[in-house]
Design an enzyme around this catalytic site. Structure first.
Site, short mmCIF file in Angstrom:
data_model
loop_
_atom_site.label_atom_id
_atom_site.label_comp_id
_atom_site.label_asym_id
_atom_site.label_seq_id
_atom_site.Cartn_x
_atom_site.Cartn_y
_atom_site.Cartn_z
N ASP A 103 0.73 -1.14 0.18
CA ASP A 103 0.02 0.24 -0.03
C ASP A 103 0.75 1.43 0.19
OD1 ASP A 103 -2.37 1.91 -0.06
OD2 ASP A 103 -1.69 1.99 2.40
N ASP A 110 0.27 5.28 1.39
CA ASP A 110 0.41 5.47 2.14
C ASP A 110 -0.56 5.60 3.35
OD1 ASP A 110 -0.76 8.53 0.29
OD2 ASP A 110 -2.47 7.76 -0.37
#
Length: 492
Positions: free
Chosen positions: A325, A327
């Site tokens: 992922d 952020d």
């Protein structure tokens, strides 16, 4: 007014046209659309009858009912989707009862099941195969007739397509839906399921379902049977029976006494198993012969399938790719980040990524970016931020972004598995050989739905229930370095 789509995966059974006419003949409570998914591996297109409601025929690729249902519901444009098997008969008041089942359900109800009835012979005891079909009446969450909210299917990523047979995929989905905070209720509508044709080795080939049981254990823990309301199962007895049989064969030359003792044990367990199955049936010569032969073959078939499943789903493997992922995993999270100068890598991220690259492990990004759909980030700004991340952290072998928002109906927004699958395809690897590392339950759920392994790295914004769930069914890491260690070592 309740609006729903009926999805019917099919392998071309002869009763499909009659079912389609019955489903379409719903009057004021008819479906908005019927979606038929042809899941045969080959053959001409199915001949579809003229119906009173719009009907769409989609071509599956023979990957099984879980994949076929996913294909069907992702084409639905209604709040509800009703799954039916292609060999059932719906009751005369099915549409009215369905309307009553769905009307007024609170938001926390994610699915409503139908009631299944299996007509058994009236003048004799049912055969083993007939008893097996009759067990569908008490099965929970069976997809022969079940209605799901499309929003709930989107939230959990739909069916896990690693379940290639019509077995356990329904229980797996319902468990994930329940864990996500929704309820599965029982409705009042009635659907009839026909008896399956008698086949000599049907009970033996059915033991392939033990492969799916291994996947259930890997996903839902050792107590998965209790979670779906089943007993302990027969595997322990099958292991003992198979072990005694193998011991008798191996010891026959060098340890004849051991071989005789093991053989007697094997024969006793097998005879007891066969007698229990014969006792419950019609006891005619053909059924007795089937029970004797299949009782010999079932234990080793079950053990072999379970062992293959355990090796497939439980054995730690060095991943071919690790997908991150973006952020709060690789870079410090800035809500709806549109300024490339604000990109700040998480401490140690560059070093870890470089180590993976040097080890020959592919790295990629799978990132939800709903700011694009909301109009808060332009495509150019998103590309500029991506470039800044690459400048700070080095090259990535694949970069997958979902620009959609909740409710857009895409298959890529995590926890849906689309981005993970596309990343694996882009890299030329199997999703099962990938690991997904992220800071939310959606990251881990997307991994599981795609067949990959998931690792959660909690932050201050990770919900406690996400951490609790990941601790039981996946892995939880203390930081990014720990997550990469888990990914490489296959355990904490």
């Amino acid at each position: 007014m309740i609006e729903y789509t009926v999805v019917i995966p099919t392998v071309g059974r002869p009763g499909l046209p009659a079912l389609l006419h019955a489903v379409a003949d719903g009057g004021d409570h008819a479906a908005r659309e019927i979606v038929v998914v042809d899941d045969r591996r080959r053959g001409d297109d199915l001949a579809m009858p003229e119906l009173k409601v719009p009907t769409r025929l989609l071509r599956g690729d023979g990957r099984g009912p879980a994949a076929a249902r996913n294909l069907g519901w992702r084409h639905a444009t209604t709040p509800w989707v009703v799954f039916l098997d292609d060999d059932v008969d719906i009751g005369p008041d099915w549409h009215q009862r369905l309307f009553e089942d769905l009307a007024g359900q609170p938001a926390e109800v994610g699915a409503v099941t139908g009631r299944i009835r299996v007509p058994l012979p009236e003048r004799r005891r049912p055969t083993d195969a007939e008893r097996g079909t009759a067990a569908l009446e008490s099965a929970r969450w069976i997809t022969a007739d079940i209605a799901y909210r499309v929003s709930v299917l989107e939230a959990v990523g739909g069916f896990d397509e690693r379940f290639r047979r019509a077995f356990r995929e329904d229980a797996d989905l319902a468990l994930r839906v329940s864990r996500a905070g929704y309820r599965v209720e029982e409705g009042r509508r009635l659907t009839f399921h026909p008896l399956k044709p008698e086949r000599v080795f049907a009970s033996v080939t059915a033991q392939a379902g033990n492969h799916a049981n291994a996947l259930m254990r890997a996903k839902h823990g050792r107590r998965w049977r209790q979670r779906i309301g089943e007993g302990s199962g027969m595997l322990g007895r099958y292991v003992l029976t198979t072990g005694l049989g193998l011991t008798a064969l191996v010891a026959a030359r060098r340890a004849p006494r051991l071989a005789v003792a093991a053989g007697i044990g094997w024969a006793g367990l097998t005879a007891r198993f066969a007698a229990a199955r014969i006792r419950s049936g019609p006891r005619d010569p053909a059924e007795v012969a089937r029970m004797v032969v299949s009782s010999v073959l079932i234990p080793p078939a079950a053990v072999g399938a379970r062992l293959a499943g355990e090796l497939r789903y439980r054995r730690p493997r060095r991943p071919a790719a690790i997908l991150f992922d973006r952020d709060d995993t690789l870079i410090v999270d800035v809500p709806y980040l549109s300024d490339p100068t604000a990109v700040t890598p998480v401490a140690g991220a560059r070093d870890l990524l470089d180590r993976l690259r040097a080890a020959g492990i592919k790295v990629g990004v799978v990132s939800n970016q709903s700011g694009v759909a909301k109009g808060l980030i332009s495509r150019d700004q998103l590309a500029a931020v991506e470039a800044a991340v690459r400048d700070a952290l080095g090259p990535f072998d694949t970069w997958q972004v979902c620009p959609h928002d909740d409710g857009d109906g895409c298959d890529c927004r995590k926890p849906a598995p689309g981005m993970v699958r596309r990343a694996a395809a882009d890299l030329g690897v199997d999703p099962a050989d990938c690991v997904v590392i992220g800071d939310t339950g959606a990251d881990v759920a997307a991994a599981g739905a795609a067949g990959a392994r998931g690792i959660l790295v909690p932050t201050g914004r990770t919900r406690p229930e996400e951490v609790e769930w990941a601790a039981e069914f996946a892995h939880v890491a203390s930081d990014l370095r720990h997550a990469v260690s888990i990914a490489l070592d296959g355990g904490a």
